[in-house]
Design an enzyme around this catalytic site. Structure first.
Site, PDB file in Angstrom:
ATOM      1  N   GLU A  40       0.248 -48.806 -12.808  1.00 21.80           N
ATOM      2  CA  GLU A  40       1.164 -48.401 -11.733  1.00 21.80           C
ATOM      3  C   GLU A  40       1.859 -49.641 -11.200  1.00 21.80           C
ATOM      4  O   GLU A  40       1.204 -50.577 -10.739  1.00 21.80           O
ATOM      5  CB  GLU A  40       0.404 -47.706 -10.604  1.00 21.80           C
ATOM      6  N   ARG A  44       7.260 -52.431  -4.265  1.00 25.12           N
ATOM      7  CA  ARG A  44       7.094 -53.246  -3.051  1.00 25.12           C
ATOM      8  C   ARG A  44       7.822 -54.573  -3.149  1.00 25.12           C
ATOM      9  O   ARG A  44       7.799 -55.356  -2.206  1.00 25.12           O
ATOM     10  CB  ARG A  44       5.606 -53.518  -2.794  1.00 25.12           C
ATOM     11  N   LYS A 128      -3.083 -38.448  -3.941  1.00 21.96           N
ATOM     12  CA  LYS A 128      -3.449 -39.823  -3.593  1.00 21.96           C
ATOM     13  C   LYS A 128      -4.145 -39.824  -2.228  1.00 21.96           C
ATOM     14  O   LYS A 128      -3.751 -39.082  -1.312  1.00 21.96           O
ATOM     15  CB  LYS A 128      -2.201 -40.698  -3.545  1.00 21.96           C
TER      16      LYS A 128
END
Length: 208
Positions: A40, A44, A128
């Site tokens: 993943e 960011r 999640k």
């Protein structure tokens, strides 16, 4: 689209915030060689989408997704960059609609029973749980799973080698995400031996 099938069999997901394509490529090869099948790449950093595109082209044998999604535009951009799945720290109706429109496997985030029920109604069994340790860790997921047996969790946030086994012991946990085994110092130094050793230890712990 629920991402359960896309991530079937993945026990530990490296969750990576990267800034340099060359470093990202070296790291991805190390992780692949150790045994990791999926990565993943979190959105960011300003370089994340470019890195995502580079990795998906260079390593088609890996399942590579985009994380930390916050806007519909990012969903479109991630798909264009080659992402095979999407992960968000939470969810909104707008994000769910965008993921559906793009027909992308999506892991939306939930932190409360009400949010989990809402996602179940929308067709998302894999959810999640972030930030996992701050929200109560493995004991919290054990409590949630009793009244919500349909939900499968992808916890991330604050998990390390000592905490990992407690999560993976839960039937409700499909996979765990983390970055504790990718040292920033080793990345900066280009210490591939240290990176490989830490990654191998984490992979063995997850699959032992």
């Amino acid at each position: 689209m629920d991402a359960t099938e896309c991530l079937m069999g993945i026990r530990l997901m490296p969750v990576l915030a990267l800034r340099e394509e060359a470093t990202a490529l070296r790291l991805a090869h190390i992780l692949k060689d150790v045994g990791f099948q999926a990565l993943e790449i979190t959105l960011r950093t300003p370089q994340a989408l470019g890195i995502l595109e580079t990795l998906t082209r260079a390593l088609p044998e890996l399942t590579i997704g985009a994380g930390s999604l916050r806007t519909p535009t990012q969903i479109t951009q991630a798909k264009a960059a080659g992402a095979q799945f999407l992960v968000a720290p939470g969810h909104t109706e707008t994000l769910l609609a965008a993921a559906q429109a793009e027909r992308m496997p999506f892991v939306p985030g939930a932190a409360t029973g009400s949010e989990m029920l809402r996602l179940l109604e929308a067709g998302y069994e894999l959810q999640k749980f972030f930030p996992a340790e701050t929200l109560g860790g493995a004991p919290a997921l054990r409590s949630f799973s009793a009244p919500l047996p349909e939900v499968r969790f992808f916890p991330t946030g604050g998990i390390n080698s000592e905490r990992l086994p407690a999560y993976l012991a839960l039937e409700a946990v499909a996979l765990v995400g983390g970055s504790w085994f990718v040292s920033d110092a080793a990345l900066r130094a280009g210490d591939e031996e240290a990176l490989a050793a830490a990654a191998a230890q984490a992979w063995s712990l997850a699959h032992g």
